[in-house]
Design a protein around this motif. Structure first.
Motif, PDB file in Angstrom:
ATOM      1  N   ASP A 152       0.826  -1.192   0.000  1.00  0.00           N
ATOM      2  CA  ASP A 152       0.000   0.000   0.000  1.00  0.00           C
ATOM      3  C   ASP A 152       0.870   1.255   0.000  1.00  0.00           C
ATOM      4  OD1 ASP A 152       0.837  -0.416   2.601  1.00  0.00           O
ATOM      5  OD2 ASP A 152      -0.914   0.574   3.466  1.00  0.00           O
ATOM      6  N   ARG A 153       0.232   2.368  -0.214  1.00  0.00           N
ATOM      7  CA  ARG A 153       0.932   3.649  -0.380  1.00  0.00           C
ATOM      8  C   ARG A 153       1.664   4.081   0.894  1.00  0.00           C
ATOM      9  NH1 ARG A 153      -1.113   9.398  -0.611  1.00  0.00           N
ATOM     10  NH2 ARG A 153       0.359  10.431  -1.980  1.00  0.00           N
ATOM     11  N   ARG A 154       1.047   3.846   2.033  1.00  0.00           N
ATOM     12  CA  ARG A 154       1.636   4.250   3.311  1.00  0.00           C
ATOM     13  C   ARG A 154       2.929   3.484   3.599  1.00  0.00           C
ATOM     14  NH1 ARG A 154      -2.685   4.018   7.823  1.00  0.00           N
ATOM     15  NH2 ARG A 154      -1.925   1.905   7.953  1.00  0.00           N
ATOM     16  N   PHE A 155       2.960   2.195   3.240  1.00  0.00           N
ATOM     17  CA  PHE A 155       4.165   1.393   3.435  1.00  0.00           C
ATOM     18  C   PHE A 155       5.301   1.891   2.533  1.00  0.00           C
ATOM     19  CE2 PHE A 155       6.792  -2.284   2.271  1.00  0.00           C
ATOM     20  CZ  PHE A 155       7.299  -2.602   3.522  1.00  0.00           C
ATOM     21  N   LYS A 156       4.995   2.252   1.301  1.00  0.00           N
ATOM     22  CA  LYS A 156       6.013   2.760   0.372  1.00  0.00           C
ATOM     23  C   LYS A 156       6.605   4.084   0.863  1.00  0.00           C
ATOM     24  CE  LYS A 156       4.181   0.625  -3.799  1.00  0.00           C
ATOM     25  NZ  LYS A 156       3.579   0.879  -5.115  1.00  0.00           N
ATOM     26  N   ILE A 157       5.763   4.962   1.395  1.00  0.00           N
ATOM     27  CA  ILE A 157       6.245   6.243   1.915  1.00  0.00           C
ATOM     28  C   ILE A 157       7.144   6.014   3.129  1.00  0.00           C
ATOM     29  CG2 ILE A 157       5.518   8.385   3.047  1.00  0.00           C
ATOM     30  CD1 ILE A 157       3.065   8.369   1.202  1.00  0.00           C
ATOM     31  N   THR A 158       6.732   5.103   4.024  1.00  0.00           N
ATOM     32  CA  THR A 158       7.542   4.800   5.199  1.00  0.00           C
ATOM     33  C   THR A 158       8.880   4.197   4.797  1.00  0.00           C
ATOM     34  OG1 THR A 158       5.506   4.391   6.439  1.00  0.00           O
ATOM     35  CG2 THR A 158       7.551   3.564   7.394  1.00  0.00           C
ATOM     36  N   LEU A 159       8.874   3.303   3.836  1.00  0.00           N
ATOM     37  CA  LEU A 159      10.103   2.686   3.356  1.00  0.00           C
ATOM     38  C   LEU A 159      11.031   3.722   2.714  1.00  0.00           C
ATOM     39  CD1 LEU A 159      11.456  -0.097   3.071  1.00  0.00           C
ATOM     40  CD2 LEU A 159      10.422  -0.226   0.800  1.00  0.00           C
ATOM     41  N   ALA A 160      10.467   4.644   1.966  1.00  0.00           N
ATOM     42  CA  ALA A 160      11.269   5.704   1.345  1.00  0.00           C
ATOM     43  C   ALA A 160      11.886   6.615   2.403  1.00  0.00           C
ATOM     44  CB  ALA A 160      10.405   6.520   0.383  1.00  0.00           C
ATOM     45  N   MET A 161      11.135   6.928   3.461  1.00  0.00           N
ATOM     46  CA  MET A 161      11.677   7.774   4.524  1.00  0.00           C
ATOM     47  C   MET A 161      12.838   7.092   5.241  1.00  0.00           C
ATOM     48  SD  MET A 161       8.137   9.446   6.025  1.00  0.00           S
ATOM     49  CE  MET A 161       8.847   9.722   7.600  1.00  0.00           C
TER      50      MET A 161
END
Length: 79
Positions: free
Chosen positions: A2-11
């Protein structure tokens, strides 16, 4: 994913890169001259085309210059 996991991984990836840069900047910058020297033969091999092949040193890119000259083919031109 999901989108939230991708943002967290990028951070986390950005934070890890910043910390690694701060700790290993000296090592990376010390290797830079050697990487530039290594790039020279690689550029020659992969981008220049090497020697003796099409597009190599002194080549004409595959053009047939005999056919472009007037009077060489034996035919009259209608200009």
């Amino acid at each position: 994913m999901d989108r939230r996991f991708k943002i967290t991984l990028a951070m986390f990836a950005v934070i890890a890169l910043v910390l690694l840069w701060g700790e290993h900047k000296v090592h990376l910058l010390g290797a830079l001259p050697w990487l530039i020297l290594l790039a020279c033969p690689l550029i020659h091999i992969f981008m220049h085309g090497g020697h003796g092949g099409h597009g190599g040193h002194g080549g004409h890119g595959g053009h047939n210059h005999q056919a472009e000259k007037p009077g060489k083919s034996g035919e009259q031109r209608d200009d």
